[in-house]
Scaffold this active site. Structure first.
Site, PDB file in Angstrom:
ATOM      1  CG  ASP A  95      -0.164  38.633 -71.353  1.00 28.14           C
ATOM      2  OD1 ASP A  95       0.937  38.959 -70.874  1.00 28.14           O
ATOM      3  OD2 ASP A  95      -0.682  39.223 -72.320  1.00 28.14           O
ATOM      4  CB  ALA A  96       1.277  37.226 -65.186  1.00 23.61           C
ATOM      5  CE  LYS A  97       2.633  42.061 -71.599  1.00 22.76           C
ATOM      6  NZ  LYS A  97       1.256  41.504 -71.569  1.00 22.76           N
ATOM      7  NE  ARG A  98       2.773  38.369 -61.417  1.00 23.59           N
ATOM      8  CZ  ARG A  98       1.550  38.825 -61.685  1.00 23.59           C
ATOM      9  NH1 ARG A  98       1.382  39.666 -62.706  1.00 23.59           N
ATOM     10  NH2 ARG A  98       0.508  38.467 -60.970  1.00 23.59           N
ATOM     11  CB  THR A 125       4.065  36.842 -70.666  1.00 21.10           C
ATOM     12  OG1 THR A 125       3.149  37.368 -69.703  1.00 21.10           O
ATOM     13  CG2 THR A 125       3.302  36.223 -71.824  1.00 21.10           C
TER      14      THR A 125
END
Length: 279
Positions: A95-98, A125
């Site tokens: 879960d890094a939402k790059r 993510t």
């Protein structure tokens, strides 16, 4: 060739149930566990959760920010968490939402989706809000490496609707556009596509959205954020069988005892299985 993420995820969900346990070692949880807010506390927390759950759930989702805040030593702990989770048989969703463009997006993708990367994960993510096409380098690498993406679509944070519910000139919302792109990415995939959406379990009525993207739906919000396993069929409708419900604090608050963490995990897993089976 590496087996696609969607195939591996479907098998894991069928064998272990769809529950995803998040690893979110923020300062308040470390304190609740009697741990210091330092690298040693971070490592004790992360590896305890892995020991408790990674041999029995389909997916583990580390939140990279809580490791990154300790700098290189925190990232080294994250590397060990990823390695030990995968060794125990769970899939890792980072879960890094790059989100970025061009070579920078490619760099982010390589950090998490390249097979030789220290943080190599089964899925990542990502944010599409520089335009869905900006994710192309990550999509391409995911296809090559047999990994997957979870793209932010209908998030549960109160700020999300101003972007996600905005309506384009063609009358379709931004979120609906993201879902349509994902359906196209997953066209023809069996038994499940590798390109999923993040759809909050607390968002509310989703009947106006087509969630049949032939891919997984990562659903945060179960547990401490207010949604219950019993809510899932009403929220996700006919797509509930492809939902990966994420529980973080609802499990983590029961630590640091291994037995208590396992008991909380089992309780959520049983409730989720029952809710999906009854739908």
């Amino acid at each position: 060739m590496t087996e696609p993420f969607g195939t591996r995820l479907r098998r894991a969900m069928d064998e272990r149930g769809p529950l995803c346990v998040g690893i979110d070692p923020h300062a308040s949880l470390l304190a609740d566990w009697g741990l210091n807010d330092d690298v040693a506390g971070l490592e004790r927390f992360g590896r305890t959760v892995v020991e408790a759950v990674a041999d029995r759930v389909a997916v583990v989702k580390p939140q990279s920010a809580f490791f990154e805040r300790f700098g290189s030593r925190g990232v080294a702990v994250l590397e060990r968490v990823v390695e030990e989770t995968r060794a125990a048989g769970a899939l890792v969703v980072m879960d890094a939402k790059r989100g970025d463009i061009g070579s920078t997006m490619a760099g982010y993708a390589e950090a998490f989706l390249h097979k030789d990367a220290p943080l190599f994960s089964d899925a990542l993510t990502v944010s599409p809000y520089l335009g869905y096409g900006s994710l192309a380098p990550a999509v391409e690498l995911a296809r090559e490496s047999g990994t997957g993406l979870f793209v932010l679509a209908l998030t549960s944070n109160p700020e999300g609707p101003e972007v996600q519910h905005a309506v384009r000139a063609d009358g379709r919302s931004v979120a609906a556009t993201v879902l349509a792109h994902l359906a196209a990415e997953n066209a023809g995939a069996e038994p499940l596509g590798s390109f999923g959406a993040v759809v909050g379990a607390t968002v509310g009525d989703l009947s106006s959205y087509d969630l049949a993207i032939n891919g997984p739906l990562l659903a945060p919000g179960v547990g401490a954020q207010g949604a219950t396993p019993a809510d899932l069929p009403a929220v996700f409708g006919s797509a509930v069988g492809n939902v990966v419900p994420n529980v973080s604090r609802g499990v983590l608050r029961h630590g640091p005892g291994i037995g208590a963490l396992r008991a909380a995990t089992a309780a959520f897993a049983d409730e989720i299985r029952a809710a999906v089976a009854a739908s």
